[in-house]
Design an enzyme around this catalytic site. Structure first.
Site, mmCIF file in Angstrom:
data_model
loop_
_atom_site.group_PDB
_atom_site.id
_atom_site.type_symbol
_atom_site.label_atom_id
_atom_site.label_comp_id
_atom_site.label_asym_id
_atom_site.label_seq_id
_atom_site.Cartn_x
_atom_site.Cartn_y
_atom_site.Cartn_z
ATOM 1 N N SER A 52 0.806 -1.221 0.000
ATOM 2 C CA SER A 52 0.000 0.000 0.000
ATOM 3 C C SER A 52 0.840 1.271 0.000
ATOM 4 O O SER A 52 0.343 2.343 -0.330
ATOM 5 C CB SER A 52 -0.932 0.020 1.220
ATOM 6 N N LYS A 113 1.193 4.552 7.019
ATOM 7 C CA LYS A 113 0.695 5.379 5.915
ATOM 8 C C LYS A 113 1.398 6.727 5.979
ATOM 9 O O LYS A 113 2.182 7.014 6.864
ATOM 10 C CB LYS A 113 -0.822 5.594 6.015
#
Length: 249
Positions: A52, A113
């Site tokens: 991701s 993230k």
């Protein structure tokens, strides 16, 4: 009516905070052990389990997260998790920081993230481009490269790449696997106080704050640390990737 005794009596939350601080003071002699100091106070190692954050981080990377960067809380000091209700020596992340955290919806798993929104910011995606406070974030197209496993497509496919630069100068590369993907167009998200908004660099292959029902805004108190360095990396065959080791953007 508020009595004097009620006024000077500390709340339960304050009592817990002082208890946690007292425990930390009592633990100081042991914490100076080099291994314990490094692992539990300064840095924590993590392995990257998904793509991701490609191309910045990829499966097979091992990273250090600096715990001291944002202060210490229930998730950065596991041995005090039941005692600390907020962060000690707190500092907020900045635009572009890569952070390790727990979500409000899943406080048992660590996620990594990139921070793109801070309290009060308005975040939106329009045709795959990030908008911050109604202004498009600067991005420059880069040469396409083979997609590999990052997009889950055939080996011969290529992926669009962008050099994105946030208002504070933080700059990094993002992947755009699909035109007009599921999360390429969103509503406007206004970041509430005490929270931040995160995206994966692999924009079409990331579960992040754009998915409010499954992920949402991240509480500041759920921070674990700031990713600073890839200290080891292995490819699919278990061979070292020395070229990936070093500081991260």
């Amino acid at each position: 009516m508020t009595t004097l005794s009620q006024t000077i009596r500390p709340s339960r939350a304050q009592a817990r905070e002082w208890k946690a601080i007292l425990i930390l003071i009592l633990l100081v002699p042991g914490l100076w052990s080099p291994l314990i100091l490094f692992r539990f106070v300064l840095y924590q190692p993590f392995s990257i389990p998904s793509n991701s954050m490609v191309p910045t981080l990829t499966v097979g990377d091992y990273v250090f997260a600096a715990k001291y960067a944002y202060g210490y809380g229930r998730y950065s000091l596991p041995f005090a998790s039941s005692l600390i209700s907020s962060r000690v020596f707190a500092a907020d992340p900045e635009y572009g920081d890569i952070v390790v955290f727990r979500t409000a919806k899943d406080n048992s798993s660590d996620y990594v993230k990139r921070v793109v929104g801070l309290p009060g910011d308005r975040i939106q995606m329009r045709q795959g481009q990030l908008f911050l406070n109604d202004k498009p974030v600067t991005r420059v197209a880069l040469k396409e490269r083979p997609a590999g496993s990052a997009c889950g497509v055939d080996d011969g496919a290529t992926v669009k790449r962008w050099r994105e630069t946030l208002p504070n100068g933080a700059s990094y590369v993002t992947h755009d696997c699909v035109d007009n993907g599921y999360l390429d167009n969103t509503n406007v998200f206004t970041v509430p106080p005490g929270h931040f908004f995160v995206l994966g660099d692999n924009r079409d292959n990331s579960t992040d704050s754009r998915m409010m029902s499954a992920f949402g805004f991240v509480p500041m108190d759920n921070l674990v640390g700031k990713v600073t360095r890839i200290f080891w990396s292995l490819d699919e065959d278990g061979e070292p990737r020395f070229e990936r080791m070093g500081e991260v953007e």
